[in-house]
Design an enzyme around this catalytic site. Structure first.
Site: not given
Length: 240
Positions: A61, A204
């Site tokens: 992400d 992430h």
């Protein structure tokens, strides 16, 4: 205050403390029973895949990010692994070449809206605007198009609104809290300690403090391989 009222009052406090503790524990550790329950309650939202095969999906992400994403792509290319990248609209300008590289190397691009914020707080019009801002980078011809709302919260209205544009909301079942923890060995240990067939892993990109993502990812991939797991995109996972 009578003794009976005191006991009732203390009982209520203990129950509330227990609920708060349980909620925090579930949010931090994401036990399998909680993921199973969420999947049953929200069949239109993907948390995991139902399979007995040792396969998992890798999702990343908040990219693209110039200081990190190229190294992640290099590592995945070396390992022959595809991933699903949920990109932020705020990070696209100036990094279009990284998105084109993702596409050229067989990765899947998912929609993470424009801003890194709790999407559940957005008015419907703003949710739609942010979704459409990233939409041109998501394959319009794909059999599956994935959207991941910011902070992992969603409403039935968001699910319906996303579906109108061909998206299915996808969250994850293994989140090692790399937004707060940045030590690769600890993060990899967390992921590998909870992995199971059909899991969706999220890591992430997107910020300087996550610069050790490639190191974390290498440890995770090594551990998955040692355990006999195959790794791919979300669409590859659900196609099995």
């Amino acid at each position: 205050m009578t003794r009976r009222r005191l006991i009732i009052g203390l009982s209520v406090v203990l129950v509330l403390l227990g609920l708060a503790t349980a909620t925090g524990w579930i949010g931090w550790s994401q036990p399998r029973f909680a993921i199973d329950g969420l999947s049953e309650l929200n069949p239109d939202v993907l948390f995991q895949a139902q399979t007995s095969e040792k396969v998992v999906a890798l999702t990343i992400d908040d990219g693209p990010y110039r200081a990190i994403t190229p190294h992640v792509l290099d590592l995945l290319r070396e390992r022959g692994i595809h991933a699903t990248f949920f990109v932020l609209g705020d990070n696209i300008a100036g990094n279009e070449d990284l998105l084109r590289r993702m596409q050229a190397e067989g990765h899947e691009i998912g929609n993470h809206l424009v801003e890194d914020q709790p999407s559940v707080l957005l008015p419907a019009e703003e949710f739609e605007r942010q979704m459409l801002a990233v939409d041109p980078w998501v394959d319009a011809e794909a059999s599956h198009r994935w959207l991941r709302p910011g902070s992992g919260w969603f409403t039935p209205g968001m699910v319906e609104q996303a579906a109108q544009y061909g998206y299915r909301i996808c969250l994850a079942s293994i989140f090692p809290h790399d937004d707060r923890v940045h030590e690769p060995t600890r993060l990899a240990h967390d992921v590998l300690g909870r992995v199971y067939p059909g899991a969706i892993i999220v890591l992430h990109d997107g910020q300087e403090e996550r610069v050790r993502l490639p190191e974390t990812l290498a440890l995770v991939l090594d551990g998955l391989q040692a355990r006999g797991y195959r790794v791919g995109t979300i669409s590859e996972l659900v196609a099995r």
